[in-house]
Design an enzyme around this catalytic site. Structure first.
Site, PDB file in Angstrom:
ATOM      1  N   GLU A  76       0.829  -1.201   0.000  1.00  0.00           N
ATOM      2  CA  GLU A  76       0.000   0.000   0.000  1.00  0.00           C
ATOM      3  C   GLU A  76       0.868   1.256   0.000  1.00  0.00           C
ATOM      4  O   GLU A  76       1.961   1.259   0.545  1.00  0.00           O
ATOM      5  CB  GLU A  76      -0.834   0.061   1.283  1.00  0.00           C
ATOM      6  CG  GLU A  76      -1.580  -1.192   1.587  1.00  0.00           C
ATOM      7  CD  GLU A  76      -2.166  -1.192   2.999  1.00  0.00           C
ATOM      8  OE1 GLU A  76      -2.968  -2.082   3.278  1.00  0.00           O
ATOM      9  OE2 GLU A  76      -1.825  -0.317   3.806  1.00  0.00           O
ATOM     10  N   CYS A  89       3.324   8.352   1.651  1.00  0.00           N
ATOM     11  CA  CYS A  89       3.734   7.352   2.635  1.00  0.00           C
ATOM     12  C   CYS A  89       3.889   6.044   1.875  1.00  0.00           C
ATOM     13  O   CYS A  89       2.942   5.570   1.254  1.00  0.00           O
ATOM     14  CB  CYS A  89       2.643   7.247   3.697  1.00  0.00           C
ATOM     15  SG  CYS A  89       2.917   5.935   4.896  1.00  0.00           S
ATOM     16  N   CYS A  96       5.556  -7.471   7.083  1.00  0.00           N
ATOM     17  CA  CYS A  96       6.578  -6.988   8.014  1.00  0.00           C
ATOM     18  C   CYS A  96       6.852  -8.078   9.027  1.00  0.00           C
ATOM     19  O   CYS A  96       5.933  -8.784   9.444  1.00  0.00           O
ATOM     20  CB  CYS A  96       6.079  -5.728   8.728  1.00  0.00           C
ATOM     21  SG  CYS A  96       7.314  -4.959   9.818  1.00  0.00           S
ATOM     22  N   CYS A 100       4.574  -6.024  15.673  1.00  0.00           N
ATOM     23  CA  CYS A 100       3.972  -5.124  16.667  1.00  0.00           C
ATOM     24  C   CYS A 100       2.465  -5.429  16.737  1.00  0.00           C
ATOM     25  O   CYS A 100       1.782  -5.431  15.713  1.00  0.00           O
ATOM     26  CB  CYS A 100       4.206  -3.663  16.282  1.00  0.00           C
ATOM     27  SG  CYS A 100       5.966  -3.262  16.110  1.00  0.00           S
ATOM     28  N   CYS A 103      -0.409  -3.198  15.080  1.00  0.00           N
ATOM     29  CA  CYS A 103      -0.242  -2.829  13.665  1.00  0.00           C
ATOM     30  C   CYS A 103      -0.785  -3.939  12.778  1.00  0.00           C
ATOM     31  O   CYS A 103      -0.436  -5.108  12.953  1.00  0.00           O
ATOM     32  CB  CYS A 103       1.247  -2.605  13.387  1.00  0.00           C
ATOM     33  SG  CYS A 103       1.629  -2.368  11.643  1.00  0.00           S
ATOM     34  N   SER A 208       9.981   4.563  16.325  1.00  0.00           N
ATOM     35  CA  SER A 208       8.687   4.139  16.883  1.00  0.00           C
ATOM     36  C   SER A 208       8.918   3.629  18.294  1.00  0.00           C
ATOM     37  O   SER A 208       9.204   2.452  18.501  1.00  0.00           O
ATOM     38  CB  SER A 208       8.076   3.045  16.001  1.00  0.00           C
ATOM     39  OG  SER A 208       7.858   3.553  14.705  1.00  0.00           O
ATOM     40  N   LEU A 209       8.791   4.510  19.260  1.00  0.00           N
ATOM     41  CA  LEU A 209       9.098   4.136  20.650  1.00  0.00           C
ATOM     42  C   LEU A 209       7.874   3.492  21.318  1.00  0.00           C
ATOM     43  O   LEU A 209       7.935   2.383  21.806  1.00  0.00           O
ATOM     44  CB  LEU A 209       9.590   5.364  21.426  1.00  0.00           C
ATOM     45  CG  LEU A 209      10.295   5.047  22.739  1.00  0.00           C
ATOM     46  CD1 LEU A 209      11.618   4.329  22.509  1.00  0.00           C
ATOM     47  CD2 LEU A 209      10.533   6.315  23.556  1.00  0.00           C
ATOM     48  N   CYS A 327      -1.405   1.583   8.469  1.00  0.00           N
ATOM     49  CA  CYS A 327      -0.487   0.583   7.959  1.00  0.00           C
ATOM     50  C   CYS A 327      -1.098  -0.813   7.849  1.00  0.00           C
ATOM     51  O   CYS A 327      -1.454  -1.435   8.843  1.00  0.00           O
ATOM     52  CB  CYS A 327       0.697   0.561   8.927  1.00  0.00           C
ATOM     53  SG  CYS A 327       2.005  -0.507   8.447  1.00  0.00           S
TER      54      CYS A 327
HETATM   55  N1  SAH Z   1       8.266  -0.371  10.565  1.00  0.00           N
HETATM   56  C1  SAH Z   1       8.472   1.044  10.664  1.00  0.00           C
HETATM   57  C2  SAH Z   1       7.700   1.869   9.646  1.00  0.00           C
HETATM   58  C3  SAH Z   1       6.277   1.495   9.322  1.00  0.00           C
HETATM   59  S1  SAH Z   1       5.018   1.785  10.521  1.00  0.00           S
HETATM   60  C4  SAH Z   1       8.145   1.512  12.073  1.00  0.00           C
HETATM   61  O1  SAH Z   1       7.604   0.740  12.841  1.00  0.00           O
HETATM   62  O2  SAH Z   1       8.490   2.649  12.419  1.00  0.00           O
HETATM   63  C5  SAH Z   1       4.887   3.554  10.672  1.00  0.00           C
HETATM   64  C6  SAH Z   1       4.353   4.013  12.014  1.00  0.00           C
HETATM   65  O3  SAH Z   1       2.958   3.685  12.156  1.00  0.00           O
HETATM   66  C7  SAH Z   1       5.063   3.367  13.184  1.00  0.00           C
HETATM   67  O4  SAH Z   1       5.330   4.334  14.171  1.00  0.00           O
HETATM   68  C8  SAH Z   1       4.023   2.373  13.668  1.00  0.00           C
HETATM   69  O5  SAH Z   1       4.235   1.990  14.999  1.00  0.00           O
HETATM   70  C9  SAH Z   1       2.739   3.148  13.442  1.00  0.00           C
HETATM   71  N2  SAH Z   1       1.512   2.346  13.430  1.00  0.00           N
HETATM   72  C10 SAH Z   1       1.333   1.086  12.976  1.00  0.00           C
HETATM   73  N3  SAH Z   1       0.052   0.694  13.152  1.00  0.00           N
HETATM   74  C11 SAH Z   1      -0.601   1.727  13.718  1.00  0.00           C
HETATM   75  C12 SAH Z   1      -1.953   1.943  14.139  1.00  0.00           C
HETATM   76  N4  SAH Z   1      -2.871   0.987  14.004  1.00  0.00           N
HETATM   77  N5  SAH Z   1      -2.265   3.144  14.678  1.00  0.00           N
HETATM   78  C13 SAH Z   1      -1.323   4.121  14.800  1.00  0.00           C
HETATM   79  N6  SAH Z   1      -0.041   3.978  14.428  1.00  0.00           N
HETATM   80  C14 SAH Z   1       0.320   2.792  13.895  1.00  0.00           C
END
Ligand code: SAH
Length: 337
Positions: A76, A89, A96, A100, A103, A208-209, A327
């Site tokens: 996407e 984006c 992936c 997480c 996500c 992404s903390l 995402c």
């Molecule tokens: N893998 C990388 C980049 C892709 S995700 C990363 O984790 O940084 C981009 C951002 O979207 C990350 O900060 C991720 O934690 C966040 N994200 C993923 N799913 C989400 C959701 N359902 N709601 C809000 N943020 C989300």
């Protein structure tokens, strides 16, 4: 070009069409010999992304595409127009491997890395749409790229770096975007973060903390079991020192999970004095997940405490909720159907 029996300078012409004019239709490449246009474009600009679904919302200012790649993998990209800028984006992997739990992409696992061309073509595609006036009331030049679509960019390191060079080299070698307008977002792969600091690139790093303490971050960002909060913040610090670029700390606000006042205070203590700012992201709840976004008053209090600790804090503008903007949501829905 030589293998195709063409003169070498045709390579520059074709590259100028793709990167400089954002044209991929051979009919428009009138400086190429009419008899071989189709063959040249077919051989050297194969279509990499086939649109499966194209959705729009926010009055046409947000557009999301689901693409099918040559082997059937789905990815996407999302285009977001603002009065002063246009951002895309993009995805760096199909799926992936970082798992997480909040996500949508993380749930399905990794299918494969994208090639450099598959990464770049997402940007070139939307740069073309933007130039042709796809976003009413927005600039007609796409200026920013964020690696916040599907995938962990630093887990596909070499192809992502090569893509950044194509995106930032001037035409005919690339799109000529500013390095500072490219954001690489990572879960915190520490060795790759340190390597990125060595590249002599001035791209923005986003980390992404999502939690300031190891106990919770071990769950929300499982790679934390390998590289802890302190290590990942040190690597972010080194990136900031080496590049002079402020690191963006991403924090998805999840109701009753990571949004407690004490966590805001702990995060404030961890970040104060560092070259970093916090971007709070209202959680975009994924279907079937037990998690929800924090209420607005909780979010405001969290931001207030961070600012009181001297940490610059912004709240992410949410776009594309009604088109499964977060995402991996669209790809998950397509796999389901
Ligand atoms: N893998 C990388 C980049 C892709 S995700 C990363 O984790 O940084 C981009 C951002 O979207 C990350 O900060 C991720 O934690 C966040 N994200 C993923 N799913 C989400 C959701 N359902 N709601 C809000 N943020 C989300």
């Amino acid at each position: 070009m030589k293998d195709l029996g063409e003169r070498e300078f045709r390579a520059g012409q074709l590259s100028t069409h793709y990167f400089g004019r954002l044209v991929r239709d051979p009919a428009e490449m009138t400086d190429l010999p009419a008899a071989s246009r189709e063959r040249i474009a077919g051989a050297l600009l194969p279509s990499l992304l086939t649109p499966v679904r194209e959705l729009a919302c926010d009055g046409g200012a947000t557009r999301k595409n689901l693409w099918r790649l040559h082997d059937g993998a789905l990815v996407e990209s999302v285009l977001m127009g603002y009065p002063d800028r246009v951002t895309v984006c993009i995805s760096s992997q199909a799926g992936c491997g970082m798992a997480c739990p909040f996500c949508a992409t993380g749930q399905a696992g990794l299918t494969r890395n994208l090639s450099t061309a598959e990464i770049v073509d997402q940007v070139v595609w939307f740069a073309g749409e933007t130039a042709r006036g796809a976003l009413p009331g927005c600039p007609d030049r796409l200026s920013r790229v964020v690696f916040m679509g599907m995938g962990e960019p630093l887990a596909n390191y070499n192809r992502v770096i090569a893509a950044i060079r194509r995106l930032t080299d001037p035409a005919p070698d690339g799109l000529g975007l500013s390095q500072r307008h490219i954001t690489v977002s990572t879960v915190g792969l520490v060795p790759a973060m340190r390597k990125l600091a060595d590249e002599d690139l001035s791209v923005t790093l986003a980390l992404s903390l999502h939690a300031p303490d190891d106990e919770l971050r071990d769950e929300l960002v499982p790679v934390n079991q390998r590289w802890k909060v302190a290590e990942v913040l040190d690597a972010a610090d080194e990136y900031a020192r080496r590049t002079g670029r402020r690191v963006s700390i991403e924090y998805a606000m999840i109701r009753d999970v990571n949004d407690h006042p004490w966590r805001a205070d702990l995060l404030g203590r961890l970040l104060s004095g560092r070259l970093a700012h916090v971007n709070l992201i209202p959680l975009n709840p994924t279907p079937g997940s037990r998690w929800d976004a924090s209420p607005k008053d909780v979010e405001r209090e969290f931001a207030r405490r961070l600012r009181a600790a001297g940490v610059a804090t912004t709240v992410r503008d949410t776009r594309g909720r009604e088109i499964d903007g977060a995402c991996g949501q669209l790809a998950a829905a397509e796999e389901m159907s």
